[in-house]
Design a protein around this motif. Structure first.
Motif, short mmCIF file in Angstrom:
data_model
loop_
_atom_site.label_atom_id
_atom_site.label_comp_id
_atom_site.label_asym_id
_atom_site.label_seq_id
_atom_site.Cartn_x
_atom_site.Cartn_y
_atom_site.Cartn_z
N GLY A 300 49.14 -6.02 -19.65
CA GLY A 300 47.98 -5.53 -20.37
C GLY A 300 48.10 -5.72 -21.86
O GLY A 300 47.51 -4.97 -22.63
N THR A 302 47.48 -7.35 -25.56
CA THR A 302 46.27 -7.81 -26.24
C THR A 302 46.62 -8.93 -27.21
O THR A 302 47.51 -8.76 -28.05
CB THR A 302 45.61 -6.66 -27.00
N ILE A 321 42.54 -9.54 -23.50
CA ILE A 321 43.51 -8.75 -22.75
C ILE A 321 44.08 -9.60 -21.63
O ILE A 321 43.34 -10.19 -20.84
CB ILE A 321 42.86 -7.48 -22.16
N TYR A 323 45.55 -9.24 -18.44
CA TYR A 323 45.76 -8.25 -17.38
C TYR A 323 45.46 -8.92 -16.05
O TYR A 323 44.41 -9.55 -15.88
CB TYR A 323 44.82 -7.04 -17.58
N GLU A 325 44.16 -9.77 -12.42
CA GLU A 325 43.07 -9.35 -11.53
C GLU A 325 43.34 -9.90 -10.13
O GLU A 325 44.32 -10.60 -9.89
CB GLU A 325 41.72 -9.90 -12.04
N GLU A 333 37.86 -13.01 -20.37
CA GLU A 333 37.25 -11.96 -21.18
C GLU A 333 37.80 -12.02 -22.61
O GLU A 333 38.98 -11.77 -22.83
CB GLU A 333 37.56 -10.59 -20.56
N ASP A 373 33.82 -3.01 -17.11
CA ASP A 373 35.00 -3.69 -17.64
C ASP A 373 34.98 -3.72 -19.16
O ASP A 373 36.02 -3.53 -19.82
CB ASP A 373 35.07 -5.13 -17.10
N GLN A 376 35.95 -0.22 -20.57
CA GLN A 376 37.36 0.13 -20.39
C GLN A 376 38.27 -0.80 -21.18
O GLN A 376 39.23 -0.35 -21.83
CB GLN A 376 37.72 0.10 -18.91
N ASP A 377 37.98 -2.11 -21.15
CA ASP A 377 38.86 -3.07 -21.83
C ASP A 377 38.74 -2.97 -23.34
O ASP A 377 39.72 -3.20 -24.06
CB ASP A 377 38.55 -4.48 -21.36
N SER A 378 37.56 -2.65 -23.84
CA SER A 378 37.43 -2.50 -25.29
C SER A 378 38.28 -1.33 -25.79
O SER A 378 38.84 -1.38 -26.89
CB SER A 378 35.96 -2.30 -25.67
N ARG A 380 41.14 -0.42 -24.43
CA ARG A 380 42.53 -0.91 -24.43
C ARG A 380 42.80 -1.76 -25.66
O ARG A 380 43.87 -1.66 -26.28
CB ARG A 380 42.79 -1.73 -23.17
#
Length: 907
Positions: A300, A302, A321, A323, A325, A333, A373, A376-378, A380
């Protein structure tokens, strides 16, 4: 609302559905109404309680109905508030629309209230009119709903429960109280997958609106060439009905994070904005072993690539990110991030492809899953680059739920298909339901030009049209105020929560006599509240600086821009937010005064405890001084008496030898006396002295032996301060009182209480019982003396971890006195063994609560444990229990006073 075709069991899309239905409703509406009626009921009498169904529970039941083919709806992820957490669950907007329709038709009642966490709560109940319609419902519809709502092979309703440990919703049968114990007749239970958010494949590029860029920065990189990698792969389990499609979609997410110029300088340093090689991988993990050679972190990370910056005002960068999947789902992304000293931050992306749709005709159903997504990802990404202090401020406002904090979405599309007027999108039907999937509850829609449409929603706004991107400065300014507005709401809730916790602490201090650990817990709570209040005051300063420093763009010259500027009402919105922020200074001032009051109450409580302790110590010291003086006198007297008695004893012994009935009466004795004593200067007196010395030595030997035994005393005192079962404790003490120790089967030499002291006050009734055990073999050959102190007035009924009602009291203290020199040499106990022995005896008699069993096991194994703690943190349950105990004590005093007054009246 029309029912869709092909939904499954019992659905029809014919035009005469309403005519065929005896209720005049669609199949979905009939089943939905019946589903709500199973869980709710209006009161028929003044003494009967009404039943209501919470909105979140209804969402879960609707989702379960969709999965079971009972209801023919679509669903999409949406965020809801559960306690103090923001959770994404699958919500059917069509189902919500039908609920609203049933309320408009007065078939359902609505109830609005506020939760303990200060969040609004909506509940539903079937009305009398709705019950009349349900009576006409067919057996087929009833059976379909009952299959969803009942546990298998039973008529027990399933109820949803949030499991905060696993972060999941559980469906289980309702519990009931029986003989003081919480039981379930049906043990069926399963986990609902309503919180499982489906993923879609997509490719995105970083997007930063031009109004947020500075000159000299490089453009963002495009991932359009990777669009072909996007597969038609997802884990969506429902057949989606596409109603609206968007083309050339850009998403800008905004949020407010308290910040200032110094934090932007630190962020630029962290990102290496001024280095030769900028950016790199980032994580929010803190390096606790910087002197080591290697570091391992979880997936995870960045990736950051700086676009442009100014040292104290802003920094723009691309972020991605890394991460893993699922293997069949492709997600490229990349965010364009704009961090500003005002605290209003923007995270943008250009959608290149979603599933098999490249650039255009992107389904709103797919976009709703993509937005989860993004949200949540923003979080992180930003959490990995901001400072630990900024993360701490966010954690304070969002009460530990920083990763799921809410944001504001701005969705810009070049085209929306089908293109309708704004009024037609707000049709309370399929178009509006589709828009709710990405915007939340829609509030208004306007045509800002012939080709451009503006739609407001709960979570943001949608601007669709060929000229939509021309209005980016106005739109970004608006969502910046929206983000600050959203943060202000959460800040206000956090402030109210803090005030509620302070009120709870005040009640705990008022009931301090019922909980001996109040001072420790109050000190901890006061420190925590003071730190939170300091942070909240600083955050409010950042908020006020942000709203006053944020500038509103000038009104555009073209007609569409002026219309948009008028609809957004930026000046009015800014003033509203500023007024709310300034108004909270009053609440903060009140919180500061409340904290001061609590500190004063805690200080007075400490002084009262100290005064009581000093009074007790003074009384004890006076008694000890008197005893010591008397003991010194007795010691001197005993020393003199000891030798006198030894001399008297020796003379008495000699008297028996030479007296009337001694050996001197014989011929041999007289001969020996005359020849040895009289003839040798009367040696009888030295012989008497020798006999005296021998007797004194014998007495000295036994005195030393007794003194040695007295030196082996062990006194083990435990400050327990734990809740224990009252009835088993009384049975245990009764056994000790009835026990007897006998010698030769008849002579009683031990047993029953040595001391039974009672100290009664307004709120306490302390009982001290002291006894000596009667089985020396169980204690290594020596019977210890044990004392326990408990507060009889602290007894109250509570539920243990097994759901059973228990009458409990506070056990304050245990004292064990033992003489190891009197015990058998091979079997004598040490202090630790004495403690474990007595604790196990209490466990054998089931005095300890079942809640303490795990810590008891650790204690007996000699491992780290919390068996004796300071009572834990303050909770609403412990305070309410203490209040009940206090009220019972005051009620008891009132009864005593009433009886006394009645006696005087009779006299």
């Amino acid at each position: 609302v029309e029912t869709k075709a092909g939904g499954g069991d019992g659905f029809s899309d014919s035009d005469d559905e309403h005519a065929e239905s005896p209720t005049g409703l669609t199949t979905n509406q009939n089943r939905l109404l019946y589903m709500i009626s199973l869980y709710t009921h209006p009161a028929q009498t003044a003494d009967e309680q009404e039943g209501w169904l919470r909105k979140v529970s209804l969402h879960i039941l609707i989702y379960e109905g969709i999965r079971a083919k009972c209801l023919d709806y679509d669903y999409a992820p949406s965020s809801v508030k559960i306690e103090n957490r923001r959770v994404f669950i699958n919500v059917s907007q069509e189902g919500r629309s039908d609920v609203d329709y049933l309320r408009e038709e007065e078939l359902l009642n609505g109830l609005k209230l506020q939760s303990r966490e200060f969040h609004p709560v909506t509940c539903y109940q079937v009305s009398e009119k709705g019950l009349e319609l349900i009576a006409k419902l067919g057996r087929k519809d009833r059976a379909a709903v009952e299959e969803v709502c009942y546990a298998p092979a039973s008529k027990d309703l399933l109820h949803s429960r949030w499991d905060p440990v696993e972060s999941k919703f559980v469906l289980e049968c309702e519990s009931m109280q029986r003989d003081g114990r919480t039981v379930r007749e049906n043990e069926y239970m399963r986990v609902s997958d309503v919180g499982y958010i489906e993923d879609v494949s997509y490719v995105s590029s970083a997007y930063v609106p031009q109004c947020l860029r500075r000159k000299g920065g490089r453009p963002t990189m495009s991932n359009a060439h990777k669009a072909s990698l996007c597969r038609k792969s997802s884990n969506i389990r429902d057949e989606l009905d596409e109603v609206l499609n968007l083309s050339s979609v850009s998403i800008v997410v905004a949020e407010f994070i308290p910040a200032g110029a110094n934090q932007i300088v630190q962020m630029n340093d962290n990102l290496g904005s001024m280095d030769r090689v900028q950016g790199g991988f980032f994580t929010q993990v803190v390096d606790t072993g910087s002197a080591g050679s290697q570091l391992e972190v979880d997936p995870g990370l960045t990736t950051v690539d700086v676009l442009d910056y100014s040292p104290t005002e802003h920094v723009n960068f691309e972020a991605d990110i890394h991460y893993p999947e699922e293997s069949d789902i492709i997600q490229v992304e990349t965010f364009g991030v704009s961090m500003n000293a005002s605290g209003c931050n923007f995270y943008g992306m250009q959608i290149e492809a979603v599933m098999d749709r490249i650039k255009d005709n992107i389904s709103v159903d797919h976009l709703s899953r993509l937005l989860v997504d993004v949200a949540q990802d923003s979080s992180r990404i930003v959490d990995s680059v901001i400072s630990a202090y900024a993360r701490r401020m966010i954690d304070t406002v969002f009460q530990g739920d920083r990763k799921n904090r809410g944001k504001v979405n701005l969705i810009i599309a070049n085209e929306i298909t089908p293109h309708l007027t704004a009024e037609e999108y707000m049709d309370k039907g399929e178009y509006e339901n589709e828009l709710k999937q990405i915007l939340g509850d829609t509030r208004a829609a306007f045509d800002i030009s012939e080709h451009d449409t503006l739609i407001f929603g709960e979570f943001g706004l949608l601007v669709a049209g060929a000229n939509a991107r021309h209005h980016e400065p106005i739109l970004c300014s608006y969502i910046a105020f929206c983000a600050l507005d959203s943060f202000t709401k959460n800040y206000y809730i956090r402030l109210q929560t803090l005030l509620s916790e302070m009120t709870l602490l005040g009640h705990a201090i008022d009931c301090a006599d019922k909980d001996p650990n109040t001072i420790v817990k109050a000190n901890r709570a006061l420190t925590k509240h003071a730190r939170e209040l300091i942070l909240l005051e600083e955050i409010l300063t950042f908020m006020l600086e942000s709203v006053t420093s944020t500038e509103i763009p000038p009104e555009p010259p073209e007609q569409a821009g002026r219309t948009l500027f008028e609809r957004l009402e930026l000046h009015s919105y800014k003033q509203q937010v500023q007024n709310r922020i300034e108004d909270m200074h009053k609440n903060l001032a009140g919180a500061r005064y409340e904290l001061g009051l609590l500190e004063g109450m805690a200080q007075r409580l400490k002084e009262e405890k100290t005064w009581r302790l000093q009074e007790s110590i003074q009384s004890t010291n006076l008694s000890i001084a008197d005893m010591q003086i008397q003991h010194s006198r007795n010691g001197h007297m005993l020393t003199v008496i000891k030798y006198i008695l030894a001399g008297l004893l020796s003379l008495e012994v000699m008297h028996h030898i030479i007296g009337d009935y001694t050996v001197l009466n014989s011929e041999l004795g007289r001969t020996i006396y005359e020849n040895f004593f009289d003839a040798n200067f009367n040696l009888w007196f030295p012989v008497e002295l020798i006999a005296w010395l021998l007797c004194a030595a014998l007495v000295w030997y036994f005195a030393n032996k007794f003194d040695h035994e007295e030196r082996g005393k062990i006194r083990y005192k435990v400050q327990v301060n734990k809740l224990v079962k009252f009835e088993p404790l009384k049975i245990f003490l009764r056994k000790q009182d009835n026990a007897r120790r006998k010698v030769m089967g008849c002579c009683v030499v031990g047993g029953s209480y040595h001391v039974e002291d009672h100290y009664d006050s307004l709120n306490n009734h302390f009982v001290r019982r002291k006894w000596t055990t009667t089985v020396p073999k169980a204690w290594g050959g020596m019977c210890p003396t044990i004392a326990v102190i408990y507060d009889e007035d602290s007894r109250v009924v509570m539920k243990d971890c097994e759901g059973q009602d228990q009458e409990v009291v506070y056990l304050h203290e245990i004292v064990i006195e033992y003489n190891k020199n009197k015990a058998a040499e091979k079997y004598k106990f040490n202090a630790k063994e004495l403690h474990e022995r007595f604790i196990s005896l209490l466990q054998n008699d089931q005095v300890w609560l079942e809640d303490d069993y795990e810590e008891y096991q650790l204690l007996m194994k000699g491992e780290d444990n919390a068996f004796y703690n300071d009572g834990g943190v303050l909770s609403r349950e412990t305070v309410e229990r203490a209040i009940r105990g206090t009220m019972e004590s005051k009620k008891k005093l009132s009864l005593v006073q009433s009886a006394e007054a009645e006696r005087k009246k009779i006299e």
